[in-house]
Design a protein around this motif. Structure first.
Motif, PDB file in Angstrom:
ATOM      1  N   ARG A 167      33.215  43.735   8.177  1.00  0.00           N
ATOM      2  CA  ARG A 167      32.036  43.139   8.806  1.00  0.00           C
ATOM      3  C   ARG A 167      32.058  41.622   8.651  1.00  0.00           C
ATOM      4  N   ALA A 168      32.497  41.141   7.475  1.00  0.00           N
ATOM      5  CA  ALA A 168      32.576  39.697   7.259  1.00  0.00           C
ATOM      6  C   ALA A 168      33.585  39.070   8.217  1.00  0.00           C
ATOM      7  N   ARG A 169      34.725  39.738   8.422  1.00  0.00           N
ATOM      8  CA  ARG A 169      35.728  39.224   9.360  1.00  0.00           C
ATOM      9  C   ARG A 169      35.173  39.180  10.774  1.00  0.00           C
ATOM     10  N   ASP A 170      34.452  40.250  11.158  1.00  0.00           N
ATOM     11  CA  ASP A 170      33.872  40.262  12.501  1.00  0.00           C
ATOM     12  C   ASP A 170      32.882  39.115  12.683  1.00  0.00           C
ATOM     13  N   ARG A 171      32.057  38.885  11.634  1.00  0.00           N
ATOM     14  CA  ARG A 171      31.104  37.785  11.726  1.00  0.00           C
ATOM     15  C   ARG A 171      31.820  36.429  11.825  1.00  0.00           C
ATOM     16  N   GLU A 174      33.173  36.088  15.300  1.00  0.00           N
ATOM     17  CA  GLU A 174      32.084  35.796  16.222  1.00  0.00           C
ATOM     18  C   GLU A 174      31.629  34.342  16.071  1.00  0.00           C
ATOM     19  N   ALA A 175      31.520  33.911  14.796  1.00  0.00           N
ATOM     20  CA  ALA A 175      31.118  32.524  14.555  1.00  0.00           C
ATOM     21  C   ALA A 175      32.161  31.557  15.109  1.00  0.00           C
ATOM     22  N   ASP A 176      33.457  31.899  14.925  1.00  0.00           N
ATOM     23  CA  ASP A 176      34.527  31.044  15.440  1.00  0.00           C
ATOM     24  C   ASP A 176      34.474  30.973  16.963  1.00  0.00           C
ATOM     25  N   ALA A 177      34.197  32.134  17.580  1.00  0.00           N
ATOM     26  CA  ALA A 177      34.097  32.145  19.037  1.00  0.00           C
ATOM     27  C   ALA A 177      32.918  31.301  19.499  1.00  0.00           C
ATOM     28  N   ASN A 178      31.781  31.414  18.785  1.00  0.00           N
ATOM     29  CA  ASN A 178      30.602  30.618  19.144  1.00  0.00           C
ATOM     30  C   ASN A 178      30.872  29.127  18.964  1.00  0.00           C
ATOM     31  N   LEU A 179      31.593  28.799  17.845  1.00  0.00           N
ATOM     32  CA  LEU A 179      31.935  27.391  17.616  1.00  0.00           C
ATOM     33  C   LEU A 179      32.835  26.862  18.716  1.00  0.00           C
ATOM     34  N   GLY A 180      33.815  27.688  19.135  1.00  0.00           N
ATOM     35  CA  GLY A 180      34.701  27.268  20.217  1.00  0.00           C
ATOM     36  C   GLY A 180      33.940  27.044  21.511  1.00  0.00           C
ATOM     37  N   LYS A 181      32.998  27.971  21.780  1.00  0.00           N
ATOM     38  CA  LYS A 181      32.193  27.831  22.997  1.00  0.00           C
ATOM     39  C   LYS A 181      31.321  26.583  22.923  1.00  0.00           C
TER      40      LYS A 181
END
Length: 222
Positions: A167-171, A174-181
């Motif tokens: 779950r931590a990896r998924d978060r 997701e956070a990395d994807a949001n940061l990239g966006k």
């Protein structure tokens, strides 16, 4: 909760086996050692009673549909406790001075009484051996159950930890994807701001040139 009961059960088995062994030795000890051994056995009997009370409390906490097996085991342990206390009382008076005097005063019954005492001691020793063996078996079985339970708990903990890590990896993903966006959005905004500023500068230059041109024509006209 059953693991607590089994822990008390193992302690009770080991303790009663020790008590049984000591009870069988009491009649043959010298007075001083006998007194010390009796005090030791009394203390251990009290510990055994306390263990029975703890086990009884644990059984009461078991759901009614699963309580039957533990209740039967408790009845067996209470019966065993009663036999231990009876054997302890007999061992304290066996071969005492009063009994010896009585035996010596009645020569006709001496051999029969001695034979009865020998048979009683033999039976007590056999019970002691059976209890020791039963205690050992319970200890072994409880140890196996404890190892299985520990192994199962370790696997459950590892599985739980693995889920947490996943779950931590998924978060993080997701956070990395949001940061990239967010980074792409900010880059686009900065690009547009720079473009707008360049346009404003160009427009400013054009306006200045136009004003200068108009002033030039105006001066030449006069």
């Amino acid at each position: 909760m059953s693991s607590d009961f089994e822990g008390y059960e193992q302690d009770f088995a080991v303790l009663t086996a020790e008590i049984t062994s000591k009870i069988s030795r009491v009649p043959r000890l010298p007075p001083d050692e006998k007194k010390q051994m009796v005090a030791n056995v009394e203390k251990q009997l009290e510990e055994a009673r306390e263990l029975l009370e703890q086990m009884d409390l644990e059984v009461r906490e078991i759901p009614p549909q699963s309580r039957g097996m533990y209740s039967n085991r408790m009845r067996s342990y209470k019966q065993e406790m009663g036999k231990l206390e009876t054997d302890f009382k007999r061992s304290r008076i066996a071969y005492s001075d009063e009994v010896r005097n009585e035996l010596l005063g009645d020569a006709g019954n001496s051999s029969e009484n001695q034979r009865a005492h020998l048979l009683d001691n033999t039976e007590r020793l056999e019970r002691s051996s059976r209890r020791l063996e039963a205690g050992y078996q319970i200890a072994v079985e409880t140890g196996k159950n404890s190892e299985k339970q520990i192994g199962q708990e370790m696997l459950e903990n590892l599985s739980h930890d693995r889920e947490k890590i996943q779950r931590a990896r998924d978060r993080l993903r997701e956070a990395d994807a949001n940061l990239g966006k967010s980074s792409r959005i900010l880059t686009g905004m900065l690009r547009r701001i720079i473009q707008n500023r360049i346009l404003l500068v160009i427009l400013g230059i054009i306006v200045v040139i136009a004003i200068l041109t108009a002033i030039t024509f105006f001066v030449r006209g006069h």
